[in-house]
Design a protein around this motif. Structure first.
Motif: not given
Length: 132
Positions: A8, A10, A36, A85, A89, A117, A119-122, A125, A127
């Protein structure tokens, strides 16, 4: 894949999109992604691993470092491309595949797939998975 290893990192980028479908995202805006990279193999190598985690982490960090803290609209590699996104990826996965082919991640005889993958937010996301 029976075996996977994920590393991982960022990155923070700026970009804008072309097309009415993107509404206010047509304007320049920033995005922070947790990235990720998952490496898959059917079998472990002679050392009992999928991939060298240190080398995989370093390769991912090099790629995210080259993309991060930039306005992607100004990057020649993305001329005329909406850096969604999903596109990012694929870009990261392809660059990791190049690193595997170059031997930067060590012996890769057992590696079969890479999945990236972002992740834009919780709660959102995307992939992209590709074979090696």
């Amino acid at each position: 894949m029976p075996y996977t290893v994920t590393v991982r990192d960022h990155m923070m980028v700026a970009h804008s999109f072309t097309g009415e479908a993107f509404g206010p995202a047509q304007r320049l805006h920033g995005a922070t992604f947790v990235v990720d990279a998952t490496f898959g193999a059917d079998e472990l190598d002679a050392d009992g691993v999928v991939v060298d985690i240190g080398r995989a982490s370093a390769a991912l960090a090099e790629i995210t470092g080259a993309l991060g803290y930039r306005n992607l609209d100004d990057e020649p590699d993305f001329a005329g491309v909406n850096t969604t996104t999903e596109v990012l990826c694929r870009t990261i996965a392809d660059r990791l595949a190049d690193a595997v082919a170059a031997g930067d991640l060590g012996p890769a005889a057992g590696l079969a797939t890479i999945t990236v993958t972002l992740h834009e937010s919780h709660i959102a996301w995307a992939s992209y998975a590709r074979p090696l």
